[in-house]
Design a protein around this motif. Structure first.
Motif, PDB file in Angstrom:
ATOM      1  N   THR A 105      43.930   5.986  57.541  1.00  0.00           N
ATOM      2  CA  THR A 105      43.878   6.267  56.112  1.00  0.00           C
ATOM      3  C   THR A 105      45.277   6.108  55.515  1.00  0.00           C
ATOM      4  O   THR A 105      46.266   6.511  56.112  1.00  0.00           O
ATOM      5  CB  THR A 105      43.360   7.685  55.834  1.00  0.00           C
ATOM      6  N   ILE A 106      45.338   5.498  54.340  1.00  0.00           N
ATOM      7  CA  ILE A 106      46.631   5.215  53.708  1.00  0.00           C
ATOM      8  C   ILE A 106      47.058   6.382  52.827  1.00  0.00           C
ATOM      9  O   ILE A 106      46.272   6.904  52.033  1.00  0.00           O
ATOM     10  CB  ILE A 106      46.558   3.919  52.884  1.00  0.00           C
ATOM     11  N   HIS A 107      48.313   6.785  52.974  1.00  0.00           N
ATOM     12  CA  HIS A 107      48.869   7.900  52.202  1.00  0.00           C
ATOM     13  C   HIS A 107      50.146   7.442  51.498  1.00  0.00           C
ATOM     14  O   HIS A 107      50.881   6.598  52.012  1.00  0.00           O
ATOM     15  CB  HIS A 107      49.178   9.075  53.125  1.00  0.00           C
ATOM     16  N   VAL A 108      50.397   8.019  50.346  1.00  0.00           N
ATOM     17  CA  VAL A 108      51.599   7.707  49.578  1.00  0.00           C
ATOM     18  C   VAL A 108      52.618   8.822  49.771  1.00  0.00           C
ATOM     19  O   VAL A 108      52.290  10.008  49.629  1.00  0.00           O
ATOM     20  CB  VAL A 108      51.282   7.540  48.077  1.00  0.00           C
ATOM     21  N   ALA A 109      53.832   8.460  50.113  1.00  0.00           N
ATOM     22  CA  ALA A 109      54.908   9.435  50.280  1.00  0.00           C
ATOM     23  C   ALA A 109      55.485   9.755  48.907  1.00  0.00           C
ATOM     24  O   ALA A 109      56.338   9.039  48.385  1.00  0.00           O
ATOM     25  CB  ALA A 109      55.989   8.878  51.193  1.00  0.00           C
ATOM     26  N   ASP A 110      54.987  10.828  48.300  1.00  0.00           N
ATOM     27  CA  ASP A 110      55.448  11.226  46.965  1.00  0.00           C
ATOM     28  C   ASP A 110      56.765  11.982  47.090  1.00  0.00           C
ATOM     29  O   ASP A 110      56.805  13.217  47.054  1.00  0.00           O
ATOM     30  CB  ASP A 110      54.400  12.109  46.280  1.00  0.00           C
ATOM     31  N   ALA A 111      57.826  11.264  47.264  1.00  0.00           N
ATOM     32  CA  ALA A 111      59.147  11.873  47.422  1.00  0.00           C
ATOM     33  C   ALA A 111      60.177  10.981  46.759  1.00  0.00           C
ATOM     34  O   ALA A 111      60.073   9.761  46.806  1.00  0.00           O
ATOM     35  CB  ALA A 111      59.477  12.071  48.898  1.00  0.00           C
TER      36      ALA A 111
ATOM     37  N   PHE B 131      54.985  16.103  55.140  1.00  0.00           N
ATOM     38  CA  PHE B 131      54.487  16.597  56.421  1.00  0.00           C
ATOM     39  C   PHE B 131      52.976  16.810  56.375  1.00  0.00           C
ATOM     40  O   PHE B 131      52.260  16.448  57.329  1.00  0.00           O
ATOM     41  CB  PHE B 131      55.187  17.898  56.803  1.00  0.00           C
ATOM     42  N   ARG B 132      52.474  17.396  55.284  1.00  0.00           N
ATOM     43  CA  ARG B 132      51.031  17.602  55.158  1.00  0.00           C
ATOM     44  C   ARG B 132      50.286  16.270  55.204  1.00  0.00           C
ATOM     45  O   ARG B 132      49.230  16.149  55.837  1.00  0.00           O
ATOM     46  CB  ARG B 132      50.715  18.351  53.857  1.00  0.00           C
ATOM     47  N   LYS B 133      50.837  15.265  54.546  1.00  0.00           N
ATOM     48  CA  LYS B 133      50.183  13.956  54.548  1.00  0.00           C
ATOM     49  C   LYS B 133      50.246  13.307  55.927  1.00  0.00           C
ATOM     50  O   LYS B 133      49.307  12.616  56.340  1.00  0.00           O
ATOM     51  CB  LYS B 133      50.808  13.050  53.485  1.00  0.00           C
ATOM     52  N   LEU B 134      51.329  13.517  56.648  1.00  0.00           N
ATOM     53  CA  LEU B 134      51.416  13.015  58.013  1.00  0.00           C
ATOM     54  C   LEU B 134      50.369  13.666  58.909  1.00  0.00           C
ATOM     55  O   LEU B 134      49.719  12.995  59.722  1.00  0.00           O
ATOM     56  CB  LEU B 134      52.811  13.261  58.585  1.00  0.00           C
ATOM     57  N   MET B 135      50.177  14.963  58.765  1.00  0.00           N
ATOM     58  CA  MET B 135      49.167  15.650  59.551  1.00  0.00           C
ATOM     59  C   MET B 135      47.770  15.142  59.200  1.00  0.00           C
ATOM     60  O   MET B 135      46.925  14.936  60.084  1.00  0.00           O
ATOM     61  CB  MET B 135      49.246  17.167  59.332  1.00  0.00           C
TER      62      MET B 135
END
Length: 202
Positions: A35-41, A23-27
């Protein structure tokens, strides 16, 4: 086909911690478009849904957020998996969905068929997830708008051909409109409705 085994497994290993992280990365992604983010899950959704798309949906969906999926996804084990882990239900009416998902390579339905919210409640719109082959290496696109200093470039591979035309129409409805999340593998980038997207000249 029996999808029961796929449905019961593959959710967040630590639902609270992992969903908060995504959620923090989505925000951050919505605040800084492109900007590209990695879903660390540690998620493993059923095929053909990718890891990042699965993590985003597990984070955002609940029993009050019906979702729509394109044909192949709708016939897979993904709807049952998402319903089991979040309580969200599959919606066949595009305008009634809070989230919509297109698998990689699928033809894109007109964004105007989904809910664009109202002038009073523009946030009551559909968020559309589009899976692509990769988030880089494709035709370069220029992003401008809120959250972007000057401009930002992205180059997703496999973006549906009609997307740029649909996106230009989508921006005309602002503050109403669709927000889009592009996903590939374990990564994603966000395209809020306020972002302008132009094809860069070679």
């Amino acid at each position: 086909m029996d999808h029961k085994g796929d449905i019961l497994s593959g959710g967040f290993a630590d639902p609270v911690f992992e969903s908060q992280g995504v959620f923090r990365k989505l925000m951050d992604g919505m605040a800084q478009p492109g900007t590209i983010h990695v879903a660390d899950a540690r998620v493993k959704p059923p095929a053909p849904l990718g890891k990042a798309a699965g993590a985003v949906l597990l984070t955002l969906c609940d029993h009050d957020t019906p979702f729509w999926m394109n044909g192949e996804l709708a016939k897979s084990g993904v709807p049952g998996w998402l319903s089991f882990h979040t309580g969200a239900e599959l919606e066949t009416d595009k305008s009634g969905a809070r989230f919509a998902v297109f698998e990689a390579g699928a033809a894109l339905t007109s964004l105007g068929l989904f809910s664009v919210g109202t002038q009073e409640y523009p946030d009551r719109s559909t968020t559309v997830l589009i899976e692509v082959a990769a988030l880089d290496g494709g035709s370069p696109l220029r992003l401008t708008g809120p959250g972007i200093r000057d401009e930002r470039q992205i180059a997703p591979q496999g973006l549906p051909q009609a997307f740029l035309h649909m996106w230009a129409e989508n921006r005309l409805a602002f503050p109403r409109g669709i927000d889009v999340i592009l996903t590939s593998g374990d990564s994603f980038l966000c395209l809020p409705r306020s972002t302008r997207i132009d094809l860069m000249e070679n």
